[in-house]
Design a protein around this motif. Structure first.
Motif, PDB file in Angstrom:
ATOM      1  N   THR A  90      -1.414   4.266  -6.115  1.00 61.42           N
ATOM      2  CA  THR A  90      -0.752   3.290  -5.245  1.00 61.42           C
ATOM      3  C   THR A  90      -0.678   3.807  -3.818  1.00 61.42           C
ATOM      4  O   THR A  90      -0.959   3.079  -2.855  1.00 61.42           O
ATOM      5  CB  THR A  90       0.669   3.002  -5.762  1.00 61.42           C
ATOM      6  OG1 THR A  90       0.596   2.524  -7.100  1.00 61.42           O
ATOM      7  CG2 THR A  90       1.371   1.975  -4.895  1.00 61.42           C
ATOM      8  N   ALA A  91      -0.293   5.082  -3.673  1.00 60.50           N
ATOM      9  CA  ALA A  91      -0.167   5.665  -2.341  1.00 60.50           C
ATOM     10  C   ALA A  91      -1.509   5.670  -1.613  1.00 60.50           C
ATOM     11  O   ALA A  91      -1.587   5.341  -0.418  1.00 60.50           O
ATOM     12  CB  ALA A  91       0.389   7.086  -2.450  1.00 60.50           C
TER      13      ALA A  91
ATOM     14  N   ILE B 219      -1.933  -2.873  -9.227  1.00 60.51           N
ATOM     15  CA  ILE B 219      -1.840  -1.954  -8.091  1.00 60.51           C
ATOM     16  C   ILE B 219      -1.727  -2.662  -6.740  1.00 60.51           C
ATOM     17  O   ILE B 219      -1.032  -2.155  -5.838  1.00 60.51           O
ATOM     18  CB  ILE B 219      -2.993  -0.920  -8.113  1.00 60.51           C
ATOM     19  CG1 ILE B 219      -2.627   0.267  -7.215  1.00 60.51           C
ATOM     20  CG2 ILE B 219      -4.320  -1.554  -7.734  1.00 60.51           C
ATOM     21  CD1 ILE B 219      -3.520   1.468  -7.405  1.00 60.51           C
ATOM     22  N   PRO B 220      -2.320  -3.835  -6.531  1.00 58.61           N
ATOM     23  CA  PRO B 220      -2.070  -4.501  -5.245  1.00 58.61           C
ATOM     24  C   PRO B 220      -0.600  -4.884  -5.051  1.00 58.61           C
ATOM     25  O   PRO B 220      -0.103  -4.872  -3.916  1.00 58.61           O
ATOM     26  CB  PRO B 220      -2.961  -5.751  -5.311  1.00 58.61           C
ATOM     27  CG  PRO B 220      -4.007  -5.431  -6.314  1.00 58.61           C
ATOM     28  CD  PRO B 220      -3.323  -4.575  -7.331  1.00 58.61           C
TER      29      PRO B 220
ATOM     30  N   SER C  34       0.660  10.065 -10.591  1.00 58.88           N
ATOM     31  CA  SER C  34      -0.011   9.258 -11.603  1.00 58.88           C
ATOM     32  C   SER C  34      -0.401   7.903 -11.001  1.00 58.88           C
ATOM     33  O   SER C  34      -1.079   7.863  -9.977  1.00 58.88           O
ATOM     34  CB  SER C  34       0.888   9.127 -12.836  1.00 58.88           C
ATOM     35  OG  SER C  34       0.179   8.628 -13.942  1.00 58.88           O
ATOM     36  N   PHE C  35       0.045   6.796 -11.610  1.00 54.85           N
ATOM     37  CA  PHE C  35      -0.268   5.479 -11.043  1.00 54.85           C
ATOM     38  C   PHE C  35       0.311   5.341  -9.637  1.00 54.85           C
ATOM     39  O   PHE C  35      -0.227   4.622  -8.798  1.00 54.85           O
ATOM     40  CB  PHE C  35       0.289   4.399 -11.967  1.00 54.85           C
ATOM     41  CG  PHE C  35      -0.258   3.019 -11.731  1.00 54.85           C
ATOM     42  CD1 PHE C  35      -1.520   2.812 -11.208  1.00 54.85           C
ATOM     43  CD2 PHE C  35       0.506   1.904 -12.048  1.00 54.85           C
ATOM     44  CE1 PHE C  35      -2.013   1.533 -11.002  1.00 54.85           C
ATOM     45  CE2 PHE C  35       0.030   0.631 -11.855  1.00 54.85           C
ATOM     46  CZ  PHE C  35      -1.240   0.440 -11.322  1.00 54.85           C
ATOM     47  N   GLY C  36       1.403   6.043  -9.373  1.00 53.84           N
ATOM     48  CA  GLY C  36       1.964   6.045  -8.031  1.00 53.84           C
ATOM     49  C   GLY C  36       1.060   6.746  -7.034  1.00 53.84           C
ATOM     50  O   GLY C  36       1.036   6.387  -5.847  1.00 53.84           O
ATOM     51  N   GLY C  37       0.318   7.770  -7.471  1.00 53.30           N
ATOM     52  CA  GLY C  37      -0.636   8.416  -6.586  1.00 53.30           C
ATOM     53  C   GLY C  37      -1.744   7.461  -6.189  1.00 53.30           C
ATOM     54  O   GLY C  37      -2.149   7.404  -5.014  1.00 53.30           O
TER      55      GLY C  37
ATOM     56  N   LEU D 202      -7.567   6.934  -9.567  1.00 52.61           N
ATOM     57  CA  LEU D 202      -7.561   5.903  -8.536  1.00 52.61           C
ATOM     58  C   LEU D 202      -7.991   4.548  -9.104  1.00 52.61           C
ATOM     59  O   LEU D 202      -8.905   4.464  -9.923  1.00 52.61           O
ATOM     60  CB  LEU D 202      -8.484   6.297  -7.390  1.00 52.61           C
ATOM     61  CG  LEU D 202      -8.086   7.572  -6.629  1.00 52.61           C
ATOM     62  CD1 LEU D 202      -9.030   7.831  -5.473  1.00 52.61           C
ATOM     63  CD2 LEU D 202      -6.649   7.483  -6.132  1.00 52.61           C
ATOM     64  N   TYR D 203      -7.303   3.513  -8.640  1.00 53.92           N
ATOM     65  CA  TYR D 203      -7.626   2.133  -8.995  1.00 53.92           C
ATOM     66  C   TYR D 203      -7.625   1.311  -7.720  1.00 53.92           C
ATOM     67  O   TYR D 203      -7.056   1.693  -6.705  1.00 53.92           O
ATOM     68  CB  TYR D 203      -6.592   1.540  -9.963  1.00 53.92           C
ATOM     69  CG  TYR D 203      -6.468   2.277 -11.270  1.00 53.92           C
ATOM     70  CD1 TYR D 203      -7.295   1.972 -12.352  1.00 53.92           C
ATOM     71  CD2 TYR D 203      -5.523   3.286 -11.435  1.00 53.92           C
ATOM     72  CE1 TYR D 203      -7.178   2.653 -13.551  1.00 53.92           C
ATOM     73  CE2 TYR D 203      -5.392   3.963 -12.632  1.00 53.92           C
ATOM     74  CZ  TYR D 203      -6.223   3.653 -13.688  1.00 53.92           C
ATOM     75  OH  TYR D 203      -6.110   4.320 -14.874  1.00 53.92           O
ATOM     76  N   GLY D 204      -8.236   0.119  -7.808  1.00 54.59           N
ATOM     77  CA  GLY D 204      -8.211  -0.789  -6.681  1.00 54.59           C
ATOM     78  C   GLY D 204      -9.302  -0.476  -5.665  1.00 54.59           C
ATOM     79  O   GLY D 204     -10.005   0.533  -5.759  1.00 54.59           O
TER      80      GLY D 204
END
Length: 463
Positions: A317-318, A273-274, A312-315, A338-340
């Motif tokens: 990321t945003a 994600i970074p 999804s993973f893009g959310g 959420l990740y990161g």
């Protein structure tokens, strides 16, 4: 379905049914019809090339054209059953269309589009073994256009999917032959059209796709938002998306996989994600670079009014990018865990969480805990809404790959009876209402937009 495909399919089924119902009647007329269908199939091949959906139809045509011989009762019954099976088999592949049929954007503006393939010379591409490789970031801009080029042909548009004809491998579990005619898809946009003069500059939305999904799979939602008055920049994240065409023309697929089980998946997402968030920041940097976005869009983007949206993973990321970059004034996460190191208190604007109906209490509990921990700390507040009858893929174009019977069958397996068209309509209306304040300085009412639809549950966050 294109007219020639529909006519040919209807003719094949009608001829087969004629042979099945009255094998001894009108033999000469049926022979003429079969010859006509062969000629029509040749014309279709000349126009569109090989279409895999017609393989069983060609077998049906061959069986229909066979001479009728006298036979015993058992042989007649066997032949009738075989012909009936071929008729059903000729219909079955049409659950999956040769090309997606995308909805017409519903906003007041015609839509233009343009693709940019950039290279970030400051970042090494960690997904490849060559230390000289630099990070590519591919962006497709969808924007309000002038109506002077409204008369356009789908065949003159930018292909729906990158790398058609040389795809590196399966696309989201679909074999490559499924996409052979996807270049025929009408995206309802004009390449390199002039930007609408209804405003001097237009607010910007950066959109990050879900894990493994090409930017193309969000064309329906992106074009609809653009027609409402936003420049939507959909991003491909190379070596993770199923296919990305790089700046040097190569079409590449995924270079890694997140592994099996929650532990490996979460570890991969936390590492990846970074890189994705850096892609979004690089896009913002490019908007300020002279000459980076071409003559059509140069000087027409309001880079002081930028939002980030993802699915999804893009959310995730945003939201991470928005928490790290103060240039992002609003952020929306569509069904994304959420990740990161996301810090809700660092967001410079509001947060909107849009969700599908989630299956599985374990995922639901983890998702709510992660997003609530961020939403409760956002200084500008935000909203959380669940769209009843939507599944995780309803926000993408995947539904449009299928015919109506195919969509019904998929919904029985995956859920999501609301469907992509209805889900994207709800999402676009709510996103538009959400963005009006931070990006246009107008009074948008998210709750009012949600209240127009049955089965949409939620409201503003409680801080």
């Amino acid at each position: 379905m294109p007219p020639i495909d529909a006519i040919l399919l209807a003719g094949l089924i009608a001829a087969g049914a004629w042979r099945l119902a009255a094998p001894g009647r009108g033999r000469q007329a049926r022979a003429v019809v079969c010859v006509g269908l062969v000629l029509l199939a040749g014309a279709q091949y000349a126009l569109n090339g090989f279409t895999w959906q017609f393989v069983t139809g060609y077998l049906l045509l061959a069986a229909t054209a066979l001479p009728v011989h006298r036979a015993g009762a058992a042989a007649r019954w066997a032949g009738a059953v075989g012909l009936a099976v071929l008729i059903l088999a000729a219909l079955a592949p049409w659950a999956l269309l040769p090309a997606p049929v995308l909805p017409q954007p519903r906003g007041p503006h015609p839509v233009g589009e343009q693709v940019f393939r950039w290279v970030d010379a400051s970042r090494e591409e960690t997904a490849t073994p060559d230390p000289a490789d630099r990070r590519n970031v591919v962006v497709q801009a969808w924007y309000p256009a002038t109506p002077d080029r409204a008369a356009r042909s789908p065949r003159g548009q930018t292909p729906y999917l990158d790398g058609l004809g040389r795809l590196p491998g399966p696309i989201m579990a679909f074999p490559t032959f499924v996409f052979r005619r996807f270049g025929e898809a009408d995206t309802h946009a004009t390449p390199r059209a002039s930007v609408s003069n209804a405003r001097r500059t237009w607010p910007v939305v950066i959109f990050s796709p879900g894990y493994g999904a090409p930017r193309a799979f969000y064309t329906g939602l992106a074009a609809d938002l653009a027609s409402r008055g936003y420049v939507v920049l959909t991003v491909d994240h190379p070596y993770e998306a199923a296919v990305t065409q790089l700046a040097d023309g190569r079409a590449v697929g995924p270079a890694q996989y997140y592994g099996r089980g929650d532990t490996e998946r979460i570890a991969y997402m936390e590492r990846q994600i970074p890189i994705r968030a850096a892609d979004l920041r690089f896009v913002l940097d490019q908007l300020a670079r002279p000459g980076a976005i071409g003559p059509q869009l140069a000087g027409r983007l309001d880079t002081d009014r930028v939002a980030a949206i993802g699915h999804s993973f893009g959310g995730a990321t945003a939201v991470l990018a928005a928490s790290e970059d103060p240039r992002i004034r609003a952020v929306a996460d569509i069904d994304g865990m959420l990740y990161g190191p996301v810090r809700g208190e660092a967001l410079k604007g509001p947060l909107l969480l849009l969700e599908s109906d989630h299956d599985g209490t374990g995922f639901r509990a983890r998702y709510v805990a992660a997003t609530e921990a961020v939403l409760s700390r956002v200084p500008a507040g935000g909203w959380r809404y669940a769209i009843g009858g939507a599944n995780h893929f309803s926000f993408t174009d995947a539904d449009y790959f299928f015919s109506l019977p195919g969509r019904w069958a998929v919904a029985q397996v995956m859920g999501g009876e609301r469907g992509a068209a209805a889900t994207q309509q709800v999402a676009a209306d709510m996103l538009d209402a959400f963005l009006q304040g931070p990006l246009r300085g107008e009074a948008g009412n998210v709750a009012q937009a949600a209240a127009r639809y049955d089965g949409v549950r939620g409201g503003p966050s409680r801080r």
